[in-house]
Design a protein around this motif. Structure first.
Motif, PDB file in Angstrom:
ATOM      1  N   ILE A  61      -3.948  -5.254  -1.551  1.00 12.44           N
ATOM      2  CA  ILE A  61      -2.675  -4.575  -1.843  1.00 12.44           C
ATOM      3  C   ILE A  61      -1.504  -5.206  -1.107  1.00 12.44           C
ATOM      4  CG2 ILE A  61      -3.744  -2.381  -2.481  1.00 12.44           C
ATOM      5  CD1 ILE A  61      -2.638  -1.310   0.263  1.00 12.44           C
ATOM      6  N   GLY A  62      -1.733  -6.270  -0.331  1.00  7.41           N
ATOM      7  CA  GLY A  62      -0.596  -6.917   0.326  1.00  7.41           C
ATOM      8  C   GLY A  62      -1.029  -7.695   1.548  1.00  7.41           C
TER       9      GLY A  62
ATOM     10  N   TYR B  66      -0.949  -7.776   4.804  1.00 10.51           N
ATOM     11  CA  TYR B  66      -0.901  -7.108   6.094  1.00 10.51           C
ATOM     12  C   TYR B  66      -2.305  -6.580   6.322  1.00 10.51           C
ATOM     13  CZ  TYR B  66       0.215  -3.880   2.361  1.00 10.51           C
ATOM     14  OH  TYR B  66       0.218  -3.234   1.156  1.00 10.51           O
TER      15      TYR B  66
ATOM     16  N   LEU C 290      -5.056  -3.871   7.110  1.00  8.13           N
ATOM     17  CA  LEU C 290      -5.484  -2.472   7.132  1.00  8.13           C
ATOM     18  C   LEU C 290      -6.772  -2.370   7.938  1.00  8.13           C
ATOM     19  CD1 LEU C 290      -5.108  -1.609   3.329  1.00  8.13           C
ATOM     20  CD2 LEU C 290      -3.532  -0.960   5.154  1.00  8.13           C
TER      21      LEU C 290
HETATM   22  C1  9D3 Z   1      -9.950 -11.434  11.184  1.00 10.14           C
HETATM   23  C2  9D3 Z   1      -9.823 -11.507   9.745  1.00 10.14           C
HETATM   24  N1  9D3 Z   1      -9.421 -10.265   9.077  1.00 10.14           N
HETATM   25  C3  9D3 Z   1      -9.341 -10.549   7.627  1.00 10.14           C
HETATM   26  C4  9D3 Z   1      -7.942 -10.841   7.200  1.00 10.14           C
HETATM   27  C5  9D3 Z   1     -10.358  -9.179   9.323  1.00 10.14           C
HETATM   28  C6  9D3 Z   1     -10.203  -7.982   8.500  1.00 10.14           C
HETATM   29  C7  9D3 Z   1      -8.986  -7.306   8.410  1.00 10.14           C
HETATM   30  C8  9D3 Z   1      -8.877  -6.148   7.677  1.00 10.14           C
HETATM   31  C9  9D3 Z   1     -11.274  -7.475   7.821  1.00 10.14           C
HETATM   32  C10 9D3 Z   1     -11.166  -6.305   7.097  1.00 10.14           C
HETATM   33  C11 9D3 Z   1      -9.969  -5.647   7.029  1.00 10.14           C
HETATM   34  C12 9D3 Z   1      -9.870  -4.374   6.280  1.00 10.14           C
HETATM   35  N2  9D3 Z   1      -8.956  -4.458   5.156  1.00 10.14           N
HETATM   36  C13 9D3 Z   1      -9.284  -4.030   3.956  1.00 10.14           C
HETATM   37  O1  9D3 Z   1     -10.367  -3.507   3.752  1.00 10.14           O
HETATM   38  C14 9D3 Z   1      -8.354  -4.202   2.852  1.00 10.14           C
HETATM   39  C15 9D3 Z   1      -7.014  -4.703   2.820  1.00 10.14           C
HETATM   40  C16 9D3 Z   1      -6.141  -5.177   3.855  1.00 10.14           C
HETATM   41  O2  9D3 Z   1      -6.445  -5.225   5.049  1.00 10.14           O
HETATM   42  N3  9D3 Z   1      -4.900  -5.599   3.466  1.00 10.14           N
HETATM   43  C17 9D3 Z   1      -4.473  -5.576   2.191  1.00 10.14           C
HETATM   44  N4  9D3 Z   1      -5.252  -5.154   1.210  1.00 10.14           N
HETATM   45  C18 9D3 Z   1      -6.494  -4.718   1.538  1.00 10.14           C
HETATM   46  S1  9D3 Z   1      -7.607  -4.155   0.441  1.00 10.14           S
HETATM   47  C19 9D3 Z   1      -8.756  -3.868   1.585  1.00 10.14           C
END
Ligand code: 9D3
Length: 253
Positions: free
Chosen positions: A133-134, A136, A138
């Motif tokens: 969804i973007g 950033y 979550l």
């Molecule tokens: C260290 C790397 N991170 C991945 C970018 C770890 C991480 C961050 C956030 C692993 C899982 C999550 C949880 N996020 C979601 O489940 C999620 C999400 C989001 O964080 N941002 C935007 N859309 C979505 S949809 C599901």
């Protein structure tokens, strides 16, 4: 529309959907949401839904077995259960076009992850599409699932009290909204623009379109780059820009 959500925090999803547009869509029978907790499909001694990542590193990974068994139950209870969507930071960026496409489905299965994510083999075997969804971070997929359900609910025929709202949403697509005002006419010396008080509906429509174009030009110029303007819109925007630049020259250096 029927939506099944696989989540470790079903209350998060159920509670928020009781309110507003989604709450009404449910009570009007337009939307049915069911939640499924993979914790209830665990076999091990500790009911573990997660485990340590192969290769090391921080955090935990959601195990295949509880999710696979949960999805089996979902697909037994709803046939056919529709596309399975994993909400994840690696997914395709959700926008209104994507929402409109997903809204064509009668049924969807949403998978909300927690921890660092889900074992890749479950995704390969069971997931049809991945959506974000973007850009950033979550703490999990539940809020993303709620965002998706909320946007879908607005597109269900009869979900909005004023059918014109949905039409206006799509009419104004890819433009920011114009400014809104309600009573009183004067707030600490700031007055409602005169055109809105005059009852000239054509003039009001022009003013609103001009403001929508102008604010999009100011705040989200990239939206205008992907949208062609017709002759009337171009004139309204030019008019806004001229007035904006005159105002700027007047107040500035
Ligand atoms: C260290 C790397 N991170 C991945 C970018 C770890 C991480 C961050 C956030 C692993 C899982 C999550 C949880 N996020 C979601 O489940 C999620 C999400 C989001 O964080 N941002 C935007 N859309 C979505 S949809 C599901």
């Amino acid at each position: 529309m029927r939506v099944d959500v696989v989540t470790l925090f079903p209350e998060m999803v159920e509670t928020l959907l009781q309110f507003g547009v989604t709450g009404r869509a449910v009570s009007r029978g337009l939307l049915a949401v069911m939640t499924w907790n993979p914790r209830n499909s665990t076999n091990g001694r500790y009911r573990a839904v997660d485990d340590r990542p192969y290769g090391g590193g921080p955090g935990m990974v959601m195990k295949v077995q509880p999710l696979r068994d949960t999805l089996k139950m979902v697909r037994c209870s709803v046939e056919p259960s529709g596309r399975t969507i994993y909400l994840s930071p690696q997914g395709k960026l959700l926008d209104q076009d994507g929402v409109r496409d997903l809204a064509k489905e009668a049924r969807l299965v949403l998978l909300a992850g927690r921890y660092e994510g889900i074992d890749e083999r479950l995704i390969e075997a069971e997931v049809d599409e991945e959506w974000s969804i973007g850009d950033y971070v979550l703490s999990g997929g539940e809020l993303a699932a709620l965002v998706l359900i909320d946007t879908l609910a607005r597109l269900l025929p009869g979900a909005l009290n004023d059918s014109k709202s949905s039409e206006q949403d799509s009419f104004m697509d890819s433009l920011l909204d114009f400014p809104h005002y309600t009573r009183p006419v004067d707030v600490d010396g700031r007055r409602v623009p005169d055109v809105l008080l005059g009852g000239n509906h054509a003039a009001i429509a022009c003013w609103r379109q001009r403001e929508a174009l102008g604010r999009t030009w100011l705040r989200r110029p990239e939206l205008l780059a992907t949208r062609s303007l017709n002759a009337a819109e171009q004139i309204l925007l030019d008019d806004f820009i001229r007035e904006y630049q005159a105002r700027e020259a007047d107040s500035g250096d």
